[in-house]
Design a protein around this motif. Structure first.
Motif, PDB file in Angstrom:
ATOM      1  N   ARG A 241       0.854  -1.260   0.004  1.00  0.00           N
ATOM      2  CA  ARG A 241      -0.023  -0.031  -0.049  1.00  0.00           C
ATOM      3  C   ARG A 241       0.822   1.360   0.068  1.00  0.00           C
ATOM      4  O   ARG A 241       1.745   1.163   0.860  1.00  0.00           O
ATOM      5  CB  ARG A 241      -0.953  -0.144   1.359  1.00  0.00           C
ATOM      6  CG  ARG A 241      -1.720  -1.072   1.331  1.00  0.00           C
ATOM      7  CD  ARG A 241      -2.634  -1.199   0.353  1.00  0.00           C
ATOM      8  NE  ARG A 241      -3.456  -2.489   0.188  1.00  0.00           N
ATOM      9  CZ  ARG A 241      -4.957  -2.562   0.965  1.00  0.00           C
ATOM     10  NH1 ARG A 241      -5.329  -1.523   1.809  1.00  0.00           N
ATOM     11  NH2 ARG A 241      -5.454  -3.741   0.963  1.00  0.00           N
ATOM     12  N   LYS A 242       0.750   2.097  -0.683  1.00  0.00           N
ATOM     13  CA  LYS A 242       1.351   3.488  -1.083  1.00  0.00           C
ATOM     14  C   LYS A 242       0.097   4.755  -1.257  1.00  0.00           C
ATOM     15  O   LYS A 242      -0.827   4.092  -1.673  1.00  0.00           O
ATOM     16  CB  LYS A 242       2.263   3.565  -2.088  1.00  0.00           C
ATOM     17  CG  LYS A 242       3.523   2.567  -1.510  1.00  0.00           C
ATOM     18  CD  LYS A 242       4.604   2.842  -2.681  1.00  0.00           C
ATOM     19  CE  LYS A 242       5.655   1.884  -2.323  1.00  0.00           C
ATOM     20  NZ  LYS A 242       6.685   1.997  -3.317  1.00  0.00           N
ATOM     21  N   SER A 243       0.575   5.849  -1.124  1.00  0.00           N
ATOM     22  CA  SER A 243      -0.321   6.975  -1.231  1.00  0.00           C
ATOM     23  C   SER A 243      -0.749   7.032  -2.802  1.00  0.00           C
ATOM     24  O   SER A 243       0.175   6.654  -3.596  1.00  0.00           O
ATOM     25  CB  SER A 243       0.390   8.195  -0.691  1.00  0.00           C
ATOM     26  OG  SER A 243       1.148   8.578  -1.324  1.00  0.00           O
ATOM     27  N   THR A 320      -0.848  -7.455   4.075  1.00  0.00           N
ATOM     28  CA  THR A 320      -0.916  -6.381   3.609  1.00  0.00           C
ATOM     29  C   THR A 320       0.467  -5.561   4.301  1.00  0.00           C
ATOM     30  O   THR A 320       0.513  -5.481   5.552  1.00  0.00           O
ATOM     31  CB  THR A 320      -2.040  -5.575   4.083  1.00  0.00           C
ATOM     32  OG1 THR A 320      -3.278  -6.241   3.633  1.00  0.00           O
ATOM     33  CG2 THR A 320      -2.238  -4.084   3.841  1.00  0.00           C
ATOM     34  N   ASP A 322       2.271  -1.378   4.502  1.00  0.00           N
ATOM     35  CA  ASP A 322       2.192  -0.061   4.205  1.00  0.00           C
ATOM     36  C   ASP A 322       3.336   0.399   4.229  1.00  0.00           C
ATOM     37  O   ASP A 322       3.976   0.599   5.135  1.00  0.00           O
ATOM     38  CB  ASP A 322       1.104   0.710   5.292  1.00  0.00           C
ATOM     39  CG  ASP A 322       0.940   2.159   5.037  1.00  0.00           C
ATOM     40  OD1 ASP A 322       1.477   2.770   3.983  1.00  0.00           O
ATOM     41  OD2 ASP A 322       0.406   2.747   5.790  1.00  0.00           O
ATOM     42  N   GLU A 324       4.117   3.464   2.453  1.00  0.00           N
ATOM     43  CA  GLU A 324       3.970   4.826   2.168  1.00  0.00           C
ATOM     44  C   GLU A 324       5.088   5.612   2.699  1.00  0.00           C
ATOM     45  O   GLU A 324       5.474   5.531   4.127  1.00  0.00           O
ATOM     46  CB  GLU A 324       2.718   5.514   2.797  1.00  0.00           C
ATOM     47  CG  GLU A 324       2.578   6.780   2.359  1.00  0.00           C
ATOM     48  CD  GLU A 324       1.149   7.319   2.822  1.00  0.00           C
ATOM     49  OE1 GLU A 324       1.035   8.599   2.805  1.00  0.00           O
ATOM     50  OE2 GLU A 324       0.365   6.719   3.433  1.00  0.00           O
TER      51      GLU A 324
END
Length: 354
Positions: A241-243, A320, A322, A324
């Motif tokens: 997950r990234k922005s 998952t 993250d 970011e």
């Protein structure tokens, strides 16, 4: 000089020292061949068709005589071409099944001093091996995430850290989207793609997992083998997950310098999925050089497609992460630690079942 018949096992080591020559026709070679091989047909496409028809209608002897009649006037040219391409005079040679064509070419080149290593069973033996290799069960970790999370870059960095990777998009000459072929060479045939896959997989240690990017069953016009694709779906998947801003910036680096007409053509191919208004907006932004706008526009579609694809994977196999705002070095470190956790969990479950 005399030829030496070699097995496929001997071929792997000899290939490191000697060039490989394919004696089949130009269309056979174009369809698929041993990677790194060069083509010098003993019979071209039209001649092969004539000889093949005679073989079926009148038998081997008549077909062989016709073959010599057709190729005989070119013997000298074939020898000169081989001497020019392979000045060291040592080659590995194959045809379809290691039969008449490679035997004739071996004899012909031997007459002018070549040392020939002829592959027993020819390309058919090699292709049987690669067909089976890409359908074997093996350990994999699938790198997932929405478009723009830099999966390909992370694969490359993992490889630099000594990890085993299989870059399917690089082998397929396609990035797996409507935009995937822009600026890349033509795609190989499905058979040649499997050969390239097998060449990579045979070098991997089966004790350790192979990192692979999450793919749909089709990469451009390449179709993944059923067994391999099912294995991909069953393997642990790391969902990165990234922005949105990070993703748009990463995609812009890859696509901003590509020809506008190619980008517009790719958008038009998606018109039915995007709808008329969004298609027009994306085209206008491409023409204006407003890359962040058209990329953000299209990510609405690609994000939905990714969520749909993610549902194909078992929920208990999805991890998952993250990432970011983290540097590439930190991202790789987190991925490696996650791999160790996945491996430890898999090891524990295996022993519990026993």
């Amino acid at each position: 000089m005399a030829e030496q018949l070699i097995s496929l096992e001997e071929f792997w080591s000899l290939r490191e020292r000697y060039p490989v020559l394919d004696a089949r026709s130009e269309s056979e070679f174009a369809q698929s061949h041993i990677p790194s091989a060069q083509n010098l047909p003993i019979l071209n496409d039209s001649e092969r068709k004539i000889v093949g028809t005679l073989y079926k209608e009148k038998g081997s002897e008549v077909a062989t005589m016709k073959g010599f009649e057709l190729v005989g006037p070119r013997f000298h040219e074939i020898q000169k071409t081989a001497k020019r391409i392979f000045p060291d005079g040592e080659i590995i040679l194959y045809c379809w099944r290691g039969g008449m064509r490679s035997q004739i070419l071996s004899w012909l080149l031997g007459m002018v001093g070549f040392k020939v290593y002829r592959l027993k069973g020819g390309y058919k033996t090699y292709r049987t091996y690669t067909f089976d290799e890409v359908r074997k069960t093996r350990k994999m970790i699938v790198l997932g995430g929405k478009t723009g999370v830099a999966k390909t870059l992370l694969l490359q960095k993992l490889m630099e850290n000594g990890e085993q990777i299989l870059d399917l998009e690089a082998l397929a000459n396609h990035k797996g989207s409507s935009f995937g072929s822009i600026g890349l060479p033509p795609q190989p045939s499905v058979e040649q793609f499997e050969n390239l896959m097998a060449e990579n997989l045979r070098l991997c240690d089966t004790s350790f997992p192979i990192w692979i990017e999450n793919e749909s069953r089709k990469i451009g016009r390449i179709i993944l083998p059923d067994q391999f694709y099912l294995l991909l779906l069953k393997s642990p998947l790391i969902d990165i997950r990234k922005s949105l801003d990070e993703r748009v910036a990463h995609i812009t680096q890859d696509y901003a310098l590509l020809p506008k007409e190619d980008l517009i053509a790719a958008v038009i191919r998606l018109k039915k999925r995007l709808g008329g208004l969004r298609t027009q907006e994306a085209i206008a932004d491409i023409q204006a050089g407003n890359h962040s706008a058209w990329i953000s526009n299209l990510l609405i579609y690609y994000d939905k497609a990714y969520e749909f694809d993610l549902e194909r994977h078992k929920a208990d196999k999805i991890h998952t992460l993250d990432l970011e705002g983290k540097s590439i070095a930190v991202q790789v470190d987190i991925l490696l630690k996650t791999k160790d956790q996945i491996h430890a969990k898999s090891h524990h479950e295996t022993h519990r079942m026993e």
